[in-house]
Design a protein around this motif. Sequence first.
Motif, short mmCIF file in Angstrom:
data_model
loop_
_atom_site.label_atom_id
_atom_site.label_comp_id
_atom_site.label_asym_id
_atom_site.label_seq_id
_atom_site.Cartn_x
_atom_site.Cartn_y
_atom_site.Cartn_z
N GLY A 277 -67.38 -3.18 -46.30
CA GLY A 277 -67.77 -3.35 -47.70
C GLY A 277 -68.63 -2.24 -48.28
N VAL A 278 -68.85 -1.19 -47.51
CA VAL A 278 -69.63 -0.06 -48.03
C VAL A 278 -68.85 0.63 -49.15
CG1 VAL A 278 -70.41 2.27 -47.44
CG2 VAL A 278 -71.01 0.34 -45.98
N ARG A 279 -69.54 1.04 -50.22
CA ARG A 279 -68.85 1.59 -51.40
C ARG A 279 -68.99 3.10 -51.55
NH1 ARG A 279 -66.50 -1.87 -54.44
NH2 ARG A 279 -65.10 -0.19 -53.96
N GLY A 280 -69.91 3.70 -50.77
CA GLY A 280 -70.09 5.14 -50.86
C GLY A 280 -70.44 5.72 -49.50
N ILE A 281 -69.93 6.91 -49.21
CA ILE A 281 -70.14 7.52 -47.89
C ILE A 281 -70.61 8.96 -48.05
CG2 ILE A 281 -68.98 8.31 -45.79
CD1 ILE A 281 -67.08 5.95 -46.05
N LEU A 282 -71.69 9.27 -47.36
CA LEU A 282 -72.12 10.66 -47.25
C LEU A 282 -71.72 11.15 -45.87
CD1 LEU A 282 -73.55 13.20 -48.08
CD2 LEU A 282 -75.75 12.09 -47.67
N ASN A 283 -70.81 12.09 -45.83
CA ASN A 283 -70.18 12.50 -44.57
C ASN A 283 -70.61 13.89 -44.12
OD1 ASN A 283 -68.26 12.83 -42.43
ND2 ASN A 283 -66.93 13.91 -43.87
N PHE A 284 -71.16 13.97 -42.92
CA PHE A 284 -71.57 15.26 -42.37
C PHE A 284 -70.59 15.78 -41.33
CE2 PHE A 284 -75.48 13.74 -44.20
CZ PHE A 284 -76.08 14.88 -44.69
N ALA A 285 -69.54 15.04 -41.06
CA ALA A 285 -68.55 15.51 -40.09
C ALA A 285 -67.56 16.44 -40.79
CB ALA A 285 -67.81 14.33 -39.47
N PRO A 286 -67.13 17.50 -40.12
CA PRO A 286 -66.23 18.47 -40.75
C PRO A 286 -64.78 18.01 -40.80
CG PRO A 286 -66.80 19.21 -38.54
CD PRO A 286 -67.55 17.92 -38.77
N VAL A 287 -64.56 16.93 -41.48
CA VAL A 287 -63.19 16.44 -41.71
C VAL A 287 -63.11 15.86 -43.11
CG1 VAL A 287 -62.77 15.83 -39.29
CG2 VAL A 287 -63.76 14.14 -40.83
N THR A 288 -61.91 15.86 -43.67
CA THR A 288 -61.71 15.21 -44.96
C THR A 288 -61.35 13.76 -44.69
OG1 THR A 288 -60.92 17.25 -45.98
CG2 THR A 288 -60.35 15.19 -47.09
N LEU A 289 -62.23 12.87 -45.08
CA LEU A 289 -62.01 11.45 -44.81
C LEU A 289 -60.92 10.90 -45.71
CD1 LEU A 289 -65.71 10.25 -44.50
CD2 LEU A 289 -64.11 10.81 -42.67
N GLN A 290 -60.06 10.09 -45.13
CA GLN A 290 -59.02 9.43 -45.92
C GLN A 290 -59.47 7.99 -46.16
OE1 GLN A 290 -56.51 11.40 -46.91
NE2 GLN A 290 -57.30 13.08 -45.65
N VAL A 291 -59.94 7.75 -47.37
CA VAL A 291 -60.38 6.39 -47.71
C VAL A 291 -59.83 6.01 -49.07
CG1 VAL A 291 -62.54 6.63 -46.40
CG2 VAL A 291 -62.49 7.19 -48.84
N ASP A 292 -59.81 4.72 -49.31
CA ASP A 292 -59.37 4.23 -50.61
C ASP A 292 -60.17 4.91 -51.71
OD1 ASP A 292 -57.79 1.75 -51.88
OD2 ASP A 292 -59.66 2.13 -52.97
N LYS A 293 -59.48 5.21 -52.81
CA LYS A 293 -60.19 6.01 -53.81
C LYS A 293 -61.22 5.22 -54.61
CE LYS A 293 -56.53 6.02 -57.34
NZ LYS A 293 -55.68 5.09 -56.55
#
Lengths: 214, 214
Positions: free
Chosen positions: A173-189
């Motif tokens: 149920g999280v609505r926002g992600i701050l990503n430090f891993a060097p990949v493009t996350l595929q998540v619902d828009k």
Amino acid sequence: MARAEHIPKPAVGRLSLYLRQLESFRAADRRTISSRELGAVLRLSDAQVRKDLAYFGQFGHPGIGYRVNEVIDRLRHILGTDRKSNVLLVGFGHLGQALVSFRGFMRKGFEVVAVFDNDPAKIGRGVSGGNSLLVQPLGELPAAVRRHNVRLGVIAVPAPAAQGVADALVASGVRGILNFAPVTLQVDKSVAVSSVDLAVHLEQLSFQLVSRQR
Amino acid sequence: MARAEHIPKPAVGRLSLYLRQLESFRAADRRTISSRELGAVLRLSDAQVRKDLAYFGQFGHPGIGYRVNEVIDRLRHILGTDRKSNVLLVGFGHLGQALVSFRGFMRKGFEVVAVFDNDPAKIGRGVSGGNSLLVQPLGELPAAVRRHNVRLGVIAVPAPAAQGVADALVASGVRGILNFAPVTLQVDKSVAVSSVDLAVHLEQLSFQLVSRQR
DNA sequence: TTTTGTGAATTGCTTCACAGCA
DNA sequence: TGCTGTGAAGCAATTCACAAAA
């Protein structure tokens, strides 16, 4: 009053910079500031500053400038940081530890309420950050999201694990992600993602150096 | 061949993403990739991908797509990461430690050759990263820049110390700075600066959440 | 066919320049 | 005077759409 007009995306990014700079001016006991002066320290034009702020309503006072306290309050409200947001951190390596111990976190209206890692050596360890948090296994993630009403998650795990963590966050149920891993996350828009990739930043600098020295 | 045409700044930022993604495709044994597929995983239009790459010359093969290896090599050359760059790190707190132990550093053509901190408790400590580095006092900075021919510096110190460190880096001859302190550095505009501010990223996410749920 | 490279059209963003207010 | 807010102008970036190549 130019409310609700179309707001350029870059303008939203600058709002944070205005806020940070205004807080710095306030710490130096400045009460008002002109668009020209605010722009100068941020390397922006005065017109840019005025237009950005005007997108969100009437902020300034002709002949006077902007009242520092007033704009800080309004920017915080616009950004949604006038009330605390619970944040959840996944990954307790060096970066994860740096993030929880980072003072800017709380000051800005964000609070880390749970920390996760799948390394058995780390689970159960105390988190220095303060309020007696313990590192939990990832299985506890959905429960923590519900219990603390978490909307934001931070991913600080190695690249190969990042997508799986993102999936788990979104499923919980999280609505926002701050990503430090060097990949493009595929998540619902419907889920907001912001990424920080160290290598990308270094490459940008490298490119500028290469293209300038010629 | 549309070389040397005016290149949009955002296009340069995407170059790094293309490179990262292509390396990922190569790891999965893909030999060629179309602009459509590359764009899809990065959430960009196929036209965007083609145009970005075309700014830097003839990259693709009509009917085939882009050859993964070929584009990787050319992007590295364009970004200047086809040869190693020596990087210097200032600040050996949690974040600094996270940065030196980050594998992506070396893989991408950057090598940390010296680490500095002014905390007496840290000076002289070994740096886990590998090649037997020791944390040095800031006074050694100019000598290290000269000795290793360093052009890039990373600032991972608390906000109040950042400007002073930036001044020292620039005075020593560093040409690009990656700044993790939440301040806008005032440096000569011949020096390239890229900043990463955790709070800014969280605020952006917060804003998106606030503006979406309505 | 498939897929690139690229002018043309479009959309988006920033700067200009000035009316209006303090 | 000093400074904001804002239409209009100008510039920048993206998308369209299609000729050319494999």
